[in-house]
Design an enzyme around this catalytic site. Structure first.
Site, PDB file in Angstrom:
ATOM      1  N   ILE A 126      15.088  -8.054  16.539  1.00 36.04           N
ATOM      2  CA  ILE A 126      14.803  -9.213  15.692  1.00 36.04           C
ATOM      3  C   ILE A 126      14.043 -10.272  16.494  1.00 36.04           C
ATOM      4  O   ILE A 126      13.405 -11.136  15.922  1.00 36.04           O
ATOM      5  CB  ILE A 126      16.086  -9.836  15.094  1.00 36.04           C
ATOM      6  CG1 ILE A 126      17.034 -10.359  16.183  1.00 36.04           C
ATOM      7  CG2 ILE A 126      16.795  -8.851  14.185  1.00 36.04           C
ATOM      8  CD1 ILE A 126      18.118 -11.286  15.648  1.00 36.04           C
ATOM      9  N   ASP A 127      14.104 -10.206  17.833  1.00 28.82           N
ATOM     10  CA  ASP A 127      13.532 -11.272  18.665  1.00 28.82           C
ATOM     11  C   ASP A 127      12.001 -11.242  18.760  1.00 28.82           C
ATOM     12  O   ASP A 127      11.391 -12.238  19.146  1.00 28.82           O
ATOM     13  CB  ASP A 127      14.107 -11.196  20.087  1.00 28.82           C
ATOM     14  CG  ASP A 127      15.625 -11.328  20.100  1.00 28.82           C
ATOM     15  OD1 ASP A 127      16.174 -11.891  19.143  1.00 28.82           O
ATOM     16  OD2 ASP A 127      16.252 -10.852  21.067  1.00 28.82           O
ATOM     17  N   ARG A 162      21.537 -36.357   5.603  1.00 30.39           N
ATOM     18  CA  ARG A 162      21.978 -35.922   6.935  1.00 30.39           C
ATOM     19  C   ARG A 162      20.867 -35.218   7.715  1.00 30.39           C
ATOM     20  O   ARG A 162      19.903 -34.735   7.131  1.00 30.39           O
ATOM     21  CB  ARG A 162      23.104 -34.895   6.793  1.00 30.39           C
ATOM     22  CG  ARG A 162      24.429 -35.501   6.456  1.00 30.39           C
ATOM     23  CD  ARG A 162      25.435 -34.395   6.178  1.00 30.39           C
ATOM     24  NE  ARG A 162      26.766 -34.946   6.024  1.00 30.39           N
ATOM     25  CZ  ARG A 162      27.772 -34.321   5.435  1.00 30.39           C
ATOM     26  NH1 ARG A 162      27.586 -33.115   4.929  1.00 30.39           N
ATOM     27  NH2 ARG A 162      28.958 -34.875   5.349  1.00 30.39           N
ATOM     28  N   GLY A 170      17.071 -15.285  19.218  1.00 29.13           N
ATOM     29  CA  GLY A 170      15.731 -15.105  19.772  1.00 29.13           C
ATOM     30  C   GLY A 170      15.751 -14.804  21.252  1.00 29.13           C
ATOM     31  O   GLY A 170      14.712 -14.647  21.884  1.00 29.13           O
ATOM     32  N   ARG A 171      16.958 -14.821  21.823  1.00 30.03           N
ATOM     33  CA  ARG A 171      17.127 -14.630  23.276  1.00 30.03           C
ATOM     34  C   ARG A 171      16.218 -15.621  24.015  1.00 30.03           C
ATOM     35  O   ARG A 171      16.332 -16.797  23.760  1.00 30.03           O
ATOM     36  CB  ARG A 171      16.825 -13.166  23.639  1.00 30.03           C
ATOM     37  CG  ARG A 171      17.266 -12.743  24.999  1.00 30.03           C
ATOM     38  CD  ARG A 171      18.719 -12.455  25.123  1.00 30.03           C
ATOM     39  NE  ARG A 171      19.071 -11.153  24.603  1.00 30.03           N
ATOM     40  CZ  ARG A 171      20.218 -10.534  24.863  1.00 30.03           C
ATOM     41  NH1 ARG A 171      21.109 -11.103  25.648  1.00 30.03           N
ATOM     42  NH2 ARG A 171      20.488  -9.369  24.340  1.00 30.03           N
ATOM     43  N   GLU A 222      18.330 -20.434  20.381  1.00 25.31           N
ATOM     44  CA  GLU A 222      19.555 -20.402  21.201  1.00 25.31           C
ATOM     45  C   GLU A 222      19.305 -20.661  22.687  1.00 25.31           C
ATOM     46  O   GLU A 222      20.209 -21.091  23.397  1.00 25.31           O
ATOM     47  CB  GLU A 222      20.291 -19.064  21.002  1.00 25.31           C
ATOM     48  CG  GLU A 222      19.458 -17.841  21.367  1.00 25.31           C
ATOM     49  CD  GLU A 222      20.146 -16.517  21.033  1.00 25.31           C
ATOM     50  OE1 GLU A 222      21.315 -16.520  20.628  1.00 25.31           O
ATOM     51  OE2 GLU A 222      19.495 -15.471  21.191  1.00 25.31           O
ATOM     52  N   ARG A 267      24.933 -32.447  11.107  1.00 26.44           N
ATOM     53  CA  ARG A 267      25.767 -31.244  10.985  1.00 26.44           C
ATOM     54  C   ARG A 267      25.028 -30.038  11.583  1.00 26.44           C
ATOM     55  O   ARG A 267      23.804 -30.047  11.665  1.00 26.44           O
ATOM     56  CB  ARG A 267      26.088 -30.952   9.519  1.00 26.44           C
ATOM     57  CG  ARG A 267      26.917 -32.027   8.845  1.00 26.44           C
ATOM     58  CD  ARG A 267      28.356 -31.990   9.350  1.00 26.44           C
ATOM     59  NE  ARG A 267      29.225 -32.827   8.562  1.00 26.44           N
ATOM     60  CZ  ARG A 267      29.530 -34.100   8.844  1.00 26.44           C
ATOM     61  NH1 ARG A 267      29.004 -34.687   9.900  1.00 26.44           N
ATOM     62  NH2 ARG A 267      30.364 -34.777   8.065  1.00 26.44           N
ATOM     63  N   GLN A 275      21.715 -12.940  10.999  1.00 26.87           N
ATOM     64  CA  GLN A 275      20.273 -12.725  11.191  1.00 26.87           C
ATOM     65  C   GLN A 275      19.945 -11.270  11.489  1.00 26.87           C
ATOM     66  O   GLN A 275      18.810 -10.834  11.391  1.00 26.87           O
ATOM     67  CB  GLN A 275      19.755 -13.588  12.356  1.00 26.87           C
ATOM     68  CG  GLN A 275      19.788 -15.061  12.074  1.00 26.87           C
ATOM     69  CD  GLN A 275      19.695 -15.882  13.349  1.00 26.87           C
ATOM     70  OE1 GLN A 275      18.635 -16.356  13.716  1.00 26.87           O
ATOM     71  NE2 GLN A 275      20.804 -16.057  14.033  1.00 26.87           N
ATOM     72  N   ARG A 276      20.935 -10.541  11.940  1.00 22.66           N
ATOM     73  CA  ARG A 276      20.708  -9.163  12.373  1.00 22.66           C
ATOM     74  C   ARG A 276      21.225  -8.136  11.376  1.00 22.66           C
ATOM     75  O   ARG A 276      20.946  -6.946  11.510  1.00 22.66           O
ATOM     76  CB  ARG A 276      21.446  -8.969  13.698  1.00 22.66           C
ATOM     77  CG  ARG A 276      20.570  -8.540  14.808  1.00 22.66           C
ATOM     78  CD  ARG A 276      21.221  -8.683  16.124  1.00 22.66           C
ATOM     79  NE  ARG A 276      22.379  -7.847  16.332  1.00 22.66           N
ATOM     80  CZ  ARG A 276      23.033  -7.799  17.490  1.00 22.66           C
ATOM     81  NH1 ARG A 276      22.628  -8.547  18.497  1.00 22.66           N
ATOM     82  NH2 ARG A 276      24.070  -7.039  17.644  1.00 22.66           N
TER      83      ARG A 276
HETATM   84  O1  F6P Z   1      18.372  -9.085  21.124  1.00 29.47           O
HETATM   85  C1  F6P Z   1      18.764  -9.426  19.852  1.00 29.47           C
HETATM   86  C2  F6P Z   1      19.854 -10.425  19.896  1.00 29.47           C
HETATM   87  O2  F6P Z   1      20.272 -10.518  18.582  1.00 29.47           O
HETATM   88  C3  F6P Z   1      19.513 -11.799  20.464  1.00 29.47           C
HETATM   89  O3  F6P Z   1      18.759 -12.574  19.598  1.00 29.47           O
HETATM   90  C4  F6P Z   1      20.896 -12.330  20.767  1.00 29.47           C
HETATM   91  O4  F6P Z   1      20.857 -13.283  21.805  1.00 29.47           O
HETATM   92  C5  F6P Z   1      21.582 -11.107  21.236  1.00 29.47           C
HETATM   93  O5  F6P Z   1      20.962 -10.006  20.638  1.00 29.47           O
HETATM   94  C6  F6P Z   1      23.062 -11.009  20.958  1.00 29.47           C
HETATM   95  O6  F6P Z   1      23.533  -9.843  21.560  1.00 29.47           O
HETATM   96  P1  F6P Z   1      24.979  -9.201  21.444  1.00 29.47           P
HETATM   97  O7  F6P Z   1      24.930  -8.263  20.275  1.00 29.47           O
HETATM   98  O8  F6P Z   1      25.149  -8.459  22.715  1.00 29.47           O
HETATM   99  O9  F6P Z   1      25.963 -10.312  21.250  1.00 29.47           O
END
Ligand code: F6P
Length: 343
Positions: A126-127, A162, A170-171, A222, A267, A275-276
């Site tokens: 997804i990143d 707000r 997104g790592r 993040e 907030r 997202q995944r």
């Molecule tokens: O690499 C995809 C991702 O969803 C990142 O966006 C996120 O930081 C990470 O994986 C989370 O990984 P895990 O499944 O190990 O918690």
């Protein structure tokens, strides 16, 4: 001929579409396909299943992966590598299709270059942070989910006057944040590629309020960091937000800071794993299907050590050695588009 397919690393929408495409091509050619379970772990533990046309019935719209996945890296332990190689020898695979992100494809690159494991890679995440391709599948779905969330947050933010902080995945790159922010009409987008100045963020929000726009939406990736000149994070916050194995928490700290410096109720929504999960968009289903078909063709041709990629809507193969190892940072042009709408 007998080939293997595995999905490794974090899951993402579209993995089942890839598996389905590989199986459909293989069964038309009478090629046997072994599904390796749970990423590299399945090769270490000899855990697999025969895949047939029947196994992939109805999986196109399903999120996740029917093969399971893990983040195990066999290269980190010679014992694991020994077992992996022995299992590969016993399985007598003529080729292996590895569907992975930056981490798993780096393992694939080394298994090919240092251990001559005959494989091809397919980029998923997804990143969207893999250098060798314009897009990875999974990204479009994640962006749609973020966009939908921002649309929903708009109405509640507006009603309550707000600031809404939306933390996205997104790592180490800001692709999801920037695309989601542009599509959702965010007022500020904070990404790892551009450390942010908190004074500017607060000034912009206060000005919006003065101008009669009493609500705002901020998308924060993040791994977004404050600019070193204006670092307001404690050491403790730093180490809990930017952990090597898991990022998350910048949204909370940012919201707290904003509320104090602007006096506007703020907030946070951390979108996290939604997202995944779930069904892939049409774009991701098509991209994943095209990747699967191309990877199968590459296996038939013995085009080892390569990765499937898309460049300008053309599907092609690129050497794994060039495609991974360094992340694809957010394109400056995309960031500038987001920036036009700041404030
Ligand atoms: O690499 C995809 C991702 O969803 C990142 O966006 C996120 O930081 C990470 O994986 C989370 O990984 P895990 O499944 O190990 O918690």
């Amino acid at each position: 001929m007998r080939i293997g397919v595995l999905t490794a690393g974090g899951d993402c929408p579209g993995l089942n579409a890839v598996i389905r495409a590989v199986i459909r091509c293989a069964s038309a050619d009478d090629v046997d396909v072994l599904g390796i379970k749970n990423g590299w772990r399945g090769l270490v533990e000899n855990d697999h299943l025969e895949l047939t046309r029947a196994s992939v019935l109805g999986i196109l719209p399903r999120g996740g992966t029917i093969l399971g996945t893990s983040r195990l890296n066999p290269l980190k332990d010679p014992q694991l590598m020994g077992r992996l190689k022995e299992n590969l020898r016993v399985l007598r695979l003529d080729g292996l299709i590895v569907v992975g992100g930056e981490g798993s494809l780096s393992v694939a690159r080394d298994l090919w270059s240092d251990h001559q494991v005959q494989l091809v890679g397919i980029p998923k995440t997804i990143d969207n942070d893999i250098r060798g391709t314009d897009f990875t599948f999974g990204f479009d779905t994640a962006v749609s989910i973020v966009t939908d969330a921002i649309d929903r947050l708009h109405s509640t933010a507006e009603s309550h006057h707000r600031v809404m902080v939306v933390e996205v995945m997104g790592r180490h790159t800001g692709w999801i944040a920037a695309y989601g922010g542009i599509a959702g009409g965010a007022d500020i987008v904070l990404v790892p590629e551009h450390p942010f100045r908190i004074t500017k963020v607060c000034e912009l929000l206060s000005n919006r309020k003065k101008d009669g726009r009493a609500f705002s939406i901020i998308v924060v990736a993040e791994d977004a960091h404050p600019h070193p000149d204006e670092d307001f994070l404690t050491e403790e916050q730093n180490s809990s937000i930017y952990r090597h194995d898991r990022l998350g928490g910048i949204g909370e700290v940012l919201a707290d800071k904003i509320e104090r410096c602007t006096d506007i109720q703020t907030r946070v929504t951390k979108l996290g794993y939604v997202q995944r999960g779930g069904s892939p968009t049409a774009f991701d289903r098509i991209l994943a299907t095209r990747f699967g078909i191309k990877a199968y063709e590459m296996v038939r041709e013995g085009n080892w050590g390569q990765m499937v990629a898309i460049h300008g809507n053309r599907i092609m193969s690129v050497p794994l050695a060039d495609a991974v190892g360094e992340l694809k940072r957010l394109d400056d042009e995309i960031y500038r588009v987001a920036e036009v709408f700041f404030g």
